[in-house]
Design an enzyme around this catalytic site. Sequence first.
Site, PDB file in Angstrom:
ATOM      1  CG  ASP A 113      -6.809  15.548 -16.710  1.00  0.00           C
ATOM      2  OD1 ASP A 113      -6.254  15.001 -17.372  1.00  0.00           O
ATOM      3  OD2 ASP A 113      -7.876  15.223 -16.406  1.00  0.00           O
ATOM      4  CE  LYS A 119      -9.974   7.651 -19.756  1.00  0.00           C
ATOM      5  NZ  LYS A 119     -10.492   8.979 -19.325  1.00  0.00           N
ATOM      6  CE1 TYR A 139     -13.625  11.624 -18.002  1.00  0.00           C
ATOM      7  CE2 TYR A 139     -13.663  11.891 -15.664  1.00  0.00           C
ATOM      8  CZ  TYR A 139     -13.804  11.157 -16.798  1.00  0.00           C
ATOM      9  OH  TYR A 139     -14.158   9.788 -16.605  1.00  0.00           O
ATOM     10  NE  ARG A 190      -3.205   0.435   3.157  1.00  0.00           N
ATOM     11  CZ  ARG A 190      -2.823   0.694   4.227  1.00  0.00           C
ATOM     12  NH1 ARG A 190      -1.998   1.812   4.467  1.00  0.00           N
ATOM     13  NH2 ARG A 190      -2.871  -0.154   5.242  1.00  0.00           N
TER      14      ARG A 190
HETATM   15  C1  LIG Z   1     -10.983   9.507 -18.276  1.00  0.00           C
HETATM   16  C2  LIG Z   1     -10.688  10.861 -17.628  1.00  0.00           C
HETATM   17  C3  LIG Z   1     -10.245  10.877 -16.166  1.00  0.00           C
HETATM   18  C4  LIG Z   1     -10.799   9.987 -15.333  1.00  0.00           C
HETATM   19  O1  LIG Z   1      -9.763   8.882 -15.371  1.00  0.00           O
HETATM   20  P1  LIG Z   1     -10.397   7.261 -14.846  1.00  0.00           P
HETATM   21  O2  LIG Z   1      -9.239   6.841 -14.911  1.00  0.00           O
HETATM   22  O3  LIG Z   1     -11.497   7.051 -15.444  1.00  0.00           O
HETATM   23  O4  LIG Z   1     -10.645   7.534 -13.317  1.00  0.00           O
HETATM   24  C5  LIG Z   1      -9.981  12.164 -15.957  1.00  0.00           C
HETATM   25  N1  LIG Z   1      -9.533  13.287 -16.937  1.00  0.00           N
HETATM   26  C6  LIG Z   1      -9.609  12.887 -18.096  1.00  0.00           C
HETATM   27  C7  LIG Z   1      -9.218  14.116 -19.130  1.00  0.00           C
HETATM   28  C8  LIG Z   1     -10.139  11.845 -18.519  1.00  0.00           C
HETATM   29  O5  LIG Z   1     -10.145  11.454 -19.978  1.00  0.00           O
END
Ligand SMILES: *Cc1c(COP(=O)(O)O)cnc(C)c1O
Length: 384
Positions: free
Chosen positions: A180, A205, A106, A54
Amino acid sequence: MKNPNDRQGATVAAKAAHFLDVHSGAVVPEIQLSTTFARDDRYAPINAANLYSRDQNPTFIHAERTLADLENGEECRLFASGMAAIASIFYSLTPGSHVVLPDAMYWGAKLWIHDHCRRQDIFVSEYDTADASTIEACVADKNRTNLVWVETPSNPMMHVTDIALAADIAHQHDALVCVDSTAATPVFSQPLDLGADLVVHSATKYLNGHSDVLAGAVVTREEHALWEALSSERSMAGAVIGGFEAWLLLRGMRTLFVRVERAADNAMQIAQYLEQHPVIDSTSYPGLPSHPGHAVAKKQMHGGFGGLLSFQVKGDAAAALKVAGAMQIITSATSLGGVETLIEHRHTLEPAENMIPENHLRLSVGIERVEDLIEDIEQALVCV
Ligand SMILES: *Cc1c(COP(=O)(O)O)cnc(C)c1O
């Protein structure tokens, strides 16, 4: 602008922080699934870096080092998902803090952040995602802002935010900036080099790239109090990735550059095709000169503009859904950043106040042969 580091980035990714294992000769890192690590006869850890998974695990460390290097950051922490990574930052803010968010971002993150901040008495202001100068009015307003959030290109509307300008304004007010960078990826953008303090990724992603791992990451330019707090948040509250997922993520990152460069090339060609198509109302891709954020995107992205684009068909929701449903190669599904092309109708998923137009479709362009993708889109658009 070509990034002088891009060749280096491709090498960092392909190598994935791994140097030949002198014991086994293995050219790929081992997967370490152990949750706990032994101590010696004097009760000292056999390896001081490893106590309990952890806190930290040798497989995470390879993936974290790779991503920190790709972002030119000092440290990286992996999380169980992109949302867990984002949440760790907001959990680390104290009541009475002030955060500044883009108005278009998002949706899952926006929903959770607003909800969390309401419960924790954290003030939230919003700026125009497409115009970073509007951050000024938000921070001047409160005069004690802790965090400015940037997401560029933004999901799903493809707005572009000027990272350097956002960082300038934030730093004048002693606020940290977090970007992000899920859609831009470290292939095309290094927000820390543009002045950001933190970068987050939904590693689900592009970083993993095969639609088979949920993962998130935060990278920091340098260690500071918020970094310490969010690292401790991970190990104490436990939004930790598994050893197997970290290993799959490493495996995915080794092909990051070839996947993402190919997806971006495909996306550029599809955007150009859509832009001149008579049944398309508008096409939004930061690589198109017609995009209002093109100049900023060109300034802060190097070598390409990513694999995400959106377009609006002439007609209503029914027309857009018909187009999505008529695709033969392209799959209708949420998410993005995989090797397969996905199409999504966000209007169906997001509430009306988000104002996603009903005729809007988002494409996450994959690495298929671009002629096949364009042919698929062409036959689907016949139904409009
Ligand atoms: C998918 C996404 C998230 C969230 O990520 P998860 O892995 O689904 O929790 C955050 N920001 C952006 C721009 C995303 O496309």
